[in-house]
Design a protein around this motif. Structure first.
Motif, PDB file in Angstrom:
ATOM      1  N   TRP A   1      -2.421  46.374  -7.018  1.00  0.00           N
ATOM      2  CA  TRP A   1      -2.488  44.927  -6.815  1.00  0.00           C
ATOM      3  C   TRP A   1      -1.509  44.175  -7.697  1.00  0.00           C
ATOM      4  CZ3 TRP A   1      -8.531  44.081  -6.807  1.00  0.00           C
ATOM      5  CH2 TRP A   1      -9.037  44.495  -5.564  1.00  0.00           C
ATOM      6  N   GLY A   2      -1.280  44.648  -8.925  1.00  0.00           N
ATOM      7  CA  GLY A   2      -0.292  44.003  -9.786  1.00  0.00           C
ATOM      8  C   GLY A   2      -0.827  42.983 -10.767  1.00  0.00           C
ATOM      9  N   TYR A   3      -2.148  42.948 -10.983  1.00  0.00           N
ATOM     10  CA  TYR A   3      -2.700  41.994 -11.956  1.00  0.00           C
ATOM     11  C   TYR A   3      -2.587  42.557 -13.372  1.00  0.00           C
ATOM     12  CZ  TYR A   3      -4.562  39.470  -7.951  1.00  0.00           C
ATOM     13  OH  TYR A   3      -4.689  38.770  -6.776  1.00  0.00           O
ATOM     14  N   ASN A   4      -1.375  42.922 -13.751  1.00  0.00           N
ATOM     15  CA  ASN A   4      -1.120  43.551 -15.050  1.00  0.00           C
ATOM     16  C   ASN A   4       0.278  43.144 -15.514  1.00  0.00           C
ATOM     17  OD1 ASN A   4      -2.331  45.182 -17.036  1.00  0.00           O
ATOM     18  ND2 ASN A   4      -1.158  46.965 -16.400  1.00  0.00           N
ATOM     19  N   THR A   5       0.491  41.840 -15.586  1.00  0.00           N
ATOM     20  CA  THR A   5       1.829  41.273 -15.760  1.00  0.00           C
ATOM     21  C   THR A   5       2.411  41.580 -17.131  1.00  0.00           C
ATOM     22  OG1 THR A   5       1.165  39.473 -14.293  1.00  0.00           O
ATOM     23  CG2 THR A   5       3.150  39.138 -15.592  1.00  0.00           C
ATOM     24  N   ILE A   6       3.731  41.854 -17.139  1.00  0.00           N
ATOM     25  CA  ILE A   6       4.462  42.031 -18.388  1.00  0.00           C
ATOM     26  C   ILE A   6       5.687  41.122 -18.444  1.00  0.00           C
ATOM     27  CG2 ILE A   6       6.020  43.885 -17.646  1.00  0.00           C
ATOM     28  CD1 ILE A   6       4.072  43.533 -21.017  1.00  0.00           C
ATOM     29  N   GLY A   7       6.049  40.484 -17.324  1.00  0.00           N
ATOM     30  CA  GLY A   7       7.200  39.584 -17.306  1.00  0.00           C
ATOM     31  C   GLY A   7       6.977  38.456 -16.324  1.00  0.00           C
ATOM     32  N   PHE A   8       6.976  37.206 -16.804  1.00  0.00           N
ATOM     33  CA  PHE A   8       6.606  36.073 -15.970  1.00  0.00           C
ATOM     34  C   PHE A   8       7.794  35.428 -15.267  1.00  0.00           C
ATOM     35  CE2 PHE A   8       3.225  36.228 -19.233  1.00  0.00           C
ATOM     36  CZ  PHE A   8       2.139  36.442 -18.384  1.00  0.00           C
ATOM     37  N   PHE A   9       8.994  35.964 -15.475  1.00  0.00           N
ATOM     38  CA  PHE A   9      10.191  35.421 -14.822  1.00  0.00           C
ATOM     39  C   PHE A   9      10.856  36.437 -13.893  1.00  0.00           C
ATOM     40  CE2 PHE A   9       9.457  32.910 -18.540  1.00  0.00           C
ATOM     41  CZ  PHE A   9       9.906  31.638 -18.255  1.00  0.00           C
ATOM     42  N   ALA A  10      10.552  37.697 -14.048  1.00  0.00           N
ATOM     43  CA  ALA A  10      11.224  38.750 -13.284  1.00  0.00           C
ATOM     44  C   ALA A  10      10.363  39.188 -12.106  1.00  0.00           C
ATOM     45  CB  ALA A  10      11.509  39.950 -14.178  1.00  0.00           C
ATOM     46  N   PRO A  11      10.942  39.311 -10.913  1.00  0.00           N
ATOM     47  CA  PRO A  11      10.182  39.886  -9.804  1.00  0.00           C
ATOM     48  C   PRO A  11       9.957  41.378 -10.045  1.00  0.00           C
ATOM     49  CG  PRO A  11      12.466  39.580  -9.159  1.00  0.00           C
ATOM     50  CD  PRO A  11      12.322  38.977 -10.526  1.00  0.00           C
ATOM     51  N   GLU A  12       8.857  41.894  -9.532  1.00  0.00           N
ATOM     52  CA  GLU A  12       8.539  43.309  -9.696  1.00  0.00           C
ATOM     53  C   GLU A  12       9.636  44.162  -9.049  1.00  0.00           C
ATOM     54  OE1 GLU A  12       7.445  46.984 -10.237  1.00  0.00           O
ATOM     55  OE2 GLU A  12       6.614  45.270 -11.354  1.00  0.00           O
ATOM     56  N   PRO A  13      10.297  45.049  -9.816  1.00  0.00           N
ATOM     57  CA  PRO A  13      11.423  45.814  -9.270  1.00  0.00           C
ATOM     58  C   PRO A  13      11.077  46.658  -8.052  1.00  0.00           C
ATOM     59  CG  PRO A  13      11.412  45.945 -11.669  1.00  0.00           C
ATOM     60  CD  PRO A  13      10.135  45.277 -11.270  1.00  0.00           C
ATOM     61  N   ARG A  14       9.843  47.163  -7.966  1.00  0.00           N
ATOM     62  CA  ARG A  14       9.513  48.054  -6.844  1.00  0.00           C
ATOM     63  C   ARG A  14       9.548  47.331  -5.504  1.00  0.00           C
ATOM     64  NH1 ARG A  14       3.665  49.864  -8.983  1.00  0.00           N
ATOM     65  NH2 ARG A  14       4.682  49.336 -10.954  1.00  0.00           N
ATOM     66  N   TYR A  15       9.584  45.992  -5.508  1.00  0.00           N
ATOM     67  CA  TYR A  15       9.646  45.242  -4.250  1.00  0.00           C
ATOM     68  C   TYR A  15      11.054  44.740  -3.932  1.00  0.00           C
ATOM     69  CZ  TYR A  15       4.609  44.854  -5.223  1.00  0.00           C
ATOM     70  OH  TYR A  15       3.295  45.111  -5.511  1.00  0.00           O
ATOM     71  N   CYS A  16      11.997  44.952  -4.864  1.00  0.00           N
ATOM     72  CA  CYS A  16      13.313  44.306  -4.747  1.00  0.00           C
ATOM     73  C   CYS A  16      14.388  45.164  -4.091  1.00  0.00           C
ATOM     74  CB  CYS A  16      13.804  43.896  -6.137  1.00  0.00           C
ATOM     75  SG  CYS A  16      12.842  42.600  -6.918  1.00  0.00           S
ATOM     76  N   GLY A  17      14.233  46.475  -4.074  1.00  0.00           N
ATOM     77  CA  GLY A  17      15.365  47.303  -3.702  1.00  0.00           C
ATOM     78  C   GLY A  17      16.424  47.218  -4.787  1.00  0.00           C
ATOM     79  N   ASP A  18      17.674  47.060  -4.394  1.00  0.00           N
ATOM     80  CA  ASP A  18      18.770  47.021  -5.369  1.00  0.00           C
ATOM     81  C   ASP A  18      19.225  45.605  -5.697  1.00  0.00           C
ATOM     82  OD1 ASP A  18      18.868  49.813  -5.432  1.00  0.00           O
ATOM     83  OD2 ASP A  18      20.206  49.874  -3.697  1.00  0.00           O
TER      84      ASP A  18
ATOM     85  N   MET B   1       6.210  28.572 -22.237  1.00  0.00           N
ATOM     86  CA  MET B   1       6.591  29.746 -21.457  1.00  0.00           C
ATOM     87  C   MET B   1       6.002  29.676 -20.060  1.00  0.00           C
ATOM     88  SD  MET B   1       5.759  33.782 -22.074  1.00  0.00           S
ATOM     89  CE  MET B   1       4.019  33.543 -21.672  1.00  0.00           C
ATOM     90  N   VAL B   2       4.731  29.318 -19.968  1.00  0.00           N
ATOM     91  CA  VAL B   2       4.086  29.245 -18.652  1.00  0.00           C
ATOM     92  C   VAL B   2       4.729  28.139 -17.814  1.00  0.00           C
ATOM     93  CG1 VAL B   2       1.925  28.744 -17.468  1.00  0.00           C
ATOM     94  CG2 VAL B   2       1.933  30.247 -19.469  1.00  0.00           C
TER      95      VAL B   2
END
Length: 687
Positions: free
Chosen positions: A227-244, A324-325
Motif C-alpha cells: 500500500w505504501g503507508y511507510n513514507t521516507i520522502g515527501f517530495f519524490a515519487p515512488e521509484p517503482r512506479y516511475c520506470g526510468d 516541510m509539509v
C-alpha cells in the motif's frame, strides 16, 4: 571541489543551471556533510562540509554538481537518546527534500544507529557505514513541458472518487501495454481511461505515491509494503512506479488524465515516517534532528508519542516540520499539478500540546495558502491516540471520510432492523455530524469499501477475515467487518447464494452514488474483485492485492454499466448533489424531501421506529433546474415490497431511471409497483 556559501532559503538540492545549492535544516546538529556518489550509488566520491548555518539551515553551493548527481547527508551531533538526540554520522541519510531517489533500501543491521542485539538496546552506538545499502537522492532538472494542461476543476458537488493503487489497478488488464502495467503510465492507457469514463468517476484517488520503503520484517517474509503507508520522502515519487523517467513520469500521467477530464488526488502520509519507534532504523529524519521532527514523550524523550500506531508521529507544531509539509503540498500542486489530497490519519496533523485543535498551525497554514486553497482537502478524521476520533471536527473547507455512513449501510444491507432513521440521515449527508459551522453536504465522503478492509465482493462472501498470508497469525486487520457471507464462507457454486451476493453488491454501489455528499468507489468493486477474505492486504504485492479483472464483461459480475447509469442520474439531478442541507417540511414551503410509507403517506414516528423496517422510500424535490423529482426505494428485505407511486404536481408517469434489478416497471402516480428483494430503484421523469 569548490564550495560556496549558497543560500538557506530553498531547502533540498536545487540546480540553477550553473550549479547546485544544498540546504538542510537541523537545529541540534554540530556539522553537516553532503556526500557525493558515483552514478551507480555504490562508491562515495567525496564528503563536503556545508560551510554556512543560517537560522538552523546548513547550506552550501557546489558549482560543479549537475543533474543526475547522487547524494546523501551525514549529520554530526550528540548521540543522547535519553535527551532525544540520535545523531550518528556513520549513517548516510536521505534528504527530506529529495525530488528523486535512486537505488533501493537493502536491509542490514548497519541501518540502525545502535547495535541490534546489544544489551543496552538503542542506548548503544553503531559505527558501521550503511551507505552501500541506502537509496540516494538525485539532483534533478525540474524543467517539464506541460503544454496546455488544464486541471479539470471538478466542483465538490460533482465529484465522484475512485480509490486505486497505481500498480494494482493495471497489472491484470490486458488492454494496458505490458511495459506500462504497474507504472504511472499504465493509468493513462486508452482502455483504462475509457473504463473510468464509462463508470462516470471524476477523480482518481491514488494510494500513497510518495517514496516509501518495505519493512524489514516483510522483506524477510518475502512480502512488501504494497500500500505504501511507510513514507521516507515527501517530495519524490515512488521509484517503482516511475520506470526510468522519475518525476516526469508522474507529471505525464497527470497531464494525460487531465486531458481526459479526470482529477488526480493523492493519499498522503504526513503523520509518521518509515523510521518506526526507538528501535527503528536511522534513514533520514531521526539522524537529521530527531528531537525536532518527532513527537517525543515530554518526561522520557528517549521514547516517541505514537498517535499513529506505527511507532512515531511527525510533530507539525515545530515550524520547520510544518514548513516541510507545506512545501511538499505546494510542490505537488504547483510543480506536479495535482488536484487535491486525502490526508491519512489527519487528526495527528492537527495535534498540539493538549490534543487535537481545529485552530492548529497546520490548519491555519493550509487556510491562508493560495495554492492549497484551490484544491480538494479530504481528511481521514481519526488517529489511534487519545481523542483521535474527530469525524465532524475538521475546518469548514475540508471534507471527511464518513465511517458512520459505512457502518450504517453495511448494517442495513446485512439485514439489521431498526435503522430507518439512521439510514435516512446517512443518505442525506449525515447532517447530525456535519451540519454546523456553515459546512455543506459535500463534507461527507461516503464509502462502504476502501482499500483498508474487505473488498465489496469479500464483504458478502466472508464473515471472518482470512489474513494468514500476511504472516501475522491472523492478528492483523479488523474483526468488526459488519459483513454477510450469505450462508457460505468463501467461494461457492450455489446459484442462489451467488445471486444474493451480486444483489447486495449492486445495492451498496447504488446507495453510495445516491447519497448526499461525495461518493467513493474502490477500484475493482465494479468487477467483483476479491482478496480471498484478506481484509488487510497492505503487504500483498501480488494477485491477492492486485485488481482481478477476469470478470470484466461478464454480464453477471461486471457492474460498470450499472454504475454508469447511476452516475448519469446523479449528474442530471441536482437534488443528488445538493449544496444545501435538506429541511423536510419548513413552514409553508414545499418540502424538499418526503419520507413515504408503502402506501405513499408520510412516515409517522411509529413508522420510523418500526423494529422490523428494512425498506425505505423517499421523494426528493427538484432543485436548480433538475428535470424533475426523484422517487427512491431501498429494499433490504428478503422479499418484494409493494409501493404506491406518489403524486407530485402535474407529473403523469414515473420512469425507472436506474435500478439494481431489471424487474421494475413504469407507473403513473397512484399505481402500485413491486420493489424486488435486495434492490435499489430510482424513479424520475423523462427529459
Amino acid at each position: 571541489m569548490r564550495v560556496l556559501d549558497g543560500t538557506p532559503h530553498k531547502l533540498g538540492a536545487t540546480w540553477d543551471a550553473r550549479g547546485t545549492n544544498f540546504a538542510l535544516f537541523s537545529a541540534n546538529a554540530t556539522k553537516v556533510e553532503v556526500c557525493l556518489f558515483d552514478p551507480q550509488g555504490r562508491r562515495e566520491l567525496e564528503r563536503i562540509m556545508l560551510p554556512e548555518r543560517t537560522d538552523d539551515v546548513w547550506h552550501g553551493y557546489l558549482p560543479d554538481v549537475l543533474p543526475g548527481q547522487l547524494y546523501g547527508y551525514r549529520v554530526h551531533g550528540p548521540y543522547e537518546p535519553e535527551h532525544g538526540h540520535r545523531f550518528n554520522p556513520h549513517k548516510l541519510l536521505l534528504d527530506p527534500y529529495a525530488k528523486r531517489l535512486a537505488g533501493r533500501l537493502v536491509w542490514s543491521d548497519a541501518h540502525f544507529g545502535y547495535r541490534p542485539g546489544s544489551p543496552r538496546a538503542d542506548l548503544s552506538f553503531d559505527r558501521r557505514d550503511n551507505a552501500r545499502g541506502m537509496p540516494k537522492g538525485m539532483v534533478i532538472d525540474e524543467a517539464f513541458t506541460w503544454g496546455d494542461d488544464a486541471p479539470p476543476h471538478v466542483s465538490w458537488e460533482d465529484t465522484i472518487f475512485y480509490e486505486a493503487h497505481v500498480k494494482g489497478l493495471t497489472m491484470g488488464r490486458e488492454d494496458v501495454p505490458p511495459g506500462w502495467r504497474g507504472l504511472f503510465s499504465g493509468l493513462t492507457a486508452p482502455g483504462m481511461v475509457d473504463h473510468l469514463k464509462r463508470l462516470g468517476v471524476t477523480s482518481i484517488e491514488l494510494l500513497p505515491v510518495h517514496a516509501f520503503v518495505d519493512d524489514r520484517r516483510l522483506v524477510e517474509l518475502g512480502l512488501r509494503n504494497y500500500w505504501g503507508y511507510n513514507t521516507i520522502g515527501f517530495f519524490a515519487p515512488e521509484p517503482r512506479y516511475c520506470g526510468d523517467d522519475g518525476v516526469d513520469a508522474f507529471k505525464t500521467m497527470v497531464s494525460r488524465l487531465h486531458a481526459a477530464g479526470i482529477e488526480v488526488i493523492l493519499d498522503v502520509v504526513y503523520n509518521h515516517t518509515a523510521e518506526g519507534n526507538q528501535l527503528g532504523p536511522t534513514l533520514s529524519f531521526r539522524g537529521i534532528d530527531n528531537a525536532s521532527y518527532y513527537w517525543l514523550k515530554p518526561d522520557q524523550p528517549r521514547y516517541y508519542d505514537d498517535f499513529t500506531g506505527t511507532g512515531n508521529s511527525l510533530n507539525l507544531t515545530h515550524p520547520r516540520v510544518l514548513q516541510m509539509v507545506m512545501d511538499s503540498l505546494r510542490y505537488w500542486v504547483e510543480v506536479c499539478h495535482v488536484d487535491g489530497f486525502r490526508f491519512d490519519l489527519a487528526t495527528t496533523l492537527g495535534r498540539g500540546a493538549h490534543g487535537f485543535d481545529m485552530r492548529s498551525a497546520f490548519f491555519a497554514a493550509i487556510r491562508q495558502d493560495p495554492s492549497l486553497g484551490r484544491v480538494k482537502l479530504i481528511a481521514e478524521p481519526w488517529d489511534v491516540g487519545m481523542g483521535g476520533y474527530q469525524v465532524g471536527g475538521f475546518p469548514s473547507e475540508w471534507s471527511e471520510w464518513n465511517d458512520k455512513y459505512r457502518s450504517t449501510l453495511r448494517r442495513f444491507w446485512r439485514g439489521d432492523g431498526g435503522l430507518l432513521g439512521e439510514l435516512a440521515g446517512r443518505m442525506t449527508g449525515t447532517a447530525d455530524t456535519f451540519n454546523h459551522r456553515g459546512r455543506a453536504p459535500r463534507v461527507s465522503v461516503n464509502h462502504v469499501i476502501v482499500h483498508d478492509g474487505f473488498t465489496l465482493a469479500d464483504l458478502y462472501a466472508y464473515n471472518n477475515k482470512h489474513n494468514q498470508a500476511n504472516g501475522e497469525d491472523g492478528r492483523d486487520g479488523s474483526d468488526d467487518n459488519l459483513s454477510n457471507n450469505c450462508g457460505v464462507e468463501g467461494p461457492t457454486e450455489d446459484a442462489a447464494i451467488l445471486k444474493k451476493r451480486r444483489a447486495l453488491r449492486r445495492c451498496q454501489l447504488a446507495c453510495v452514488l445516491l447519497a448526499h455528499g461525495m461518493p467513493l468507489i474502490l477500484a475493482g468493486d465494479e468487477v467483483g474483485n476479491g482478496q480471498n477474505g484478506n481484509n488487510n492486504a497492505y503487504c500483498q504485492d501480488n494477485e491477492i492485492g492486485w485488481v482481478d479483472w477476469s470478470k470484466r464483461e461478464d454480464p453477471d459480475e461486471d457492474f460498470t454499466d450499472m454504475i454508469g447509469a447511476f452516475t448519469a442520474v446523479r449528474r442530471r439531478h441536482q437534488q443528488l448533489r445538493s449544496r444545501h442541507w435538506l429541511r423536510g417540511r419548513n413552514g409553508n414551503d414545499k418540502p424538499d424531501v418526503l419520507w413515504l410509507t408503502p402506501s405513499a403517506t408520510e412516515m409517522t414516528e411509529a413508522d420510523w421506529k418500526f423494529p422490523e423496517g428494512r425498506a425505505l422510500a423517499y421523494l426528493l424535490a427538484p432543485q436548480e433546474g433538475a428535470p424533475g423529482p426523484l422517487f427512491i426505494v431501498l429494499n433490504a428485505s428478503g422479499g418484494p415490497v409493494d409501493y404506491k407511486l406518489p403524486a407530485w404536481d402535474d407529473l403523469k408517469t414515473w420512469l425507472p431511471l436506474a435500478a439494481t434489478n431489471a424487474d421494475v416497471r413504469v407507473g403513473a402516480p397512484g399505481a402500485v409497483v413491486s420493489a424486488p428483494a435486495l434492490s435499489v430503484t430510482v424513479f424520475g421523469v423523462a427529459e
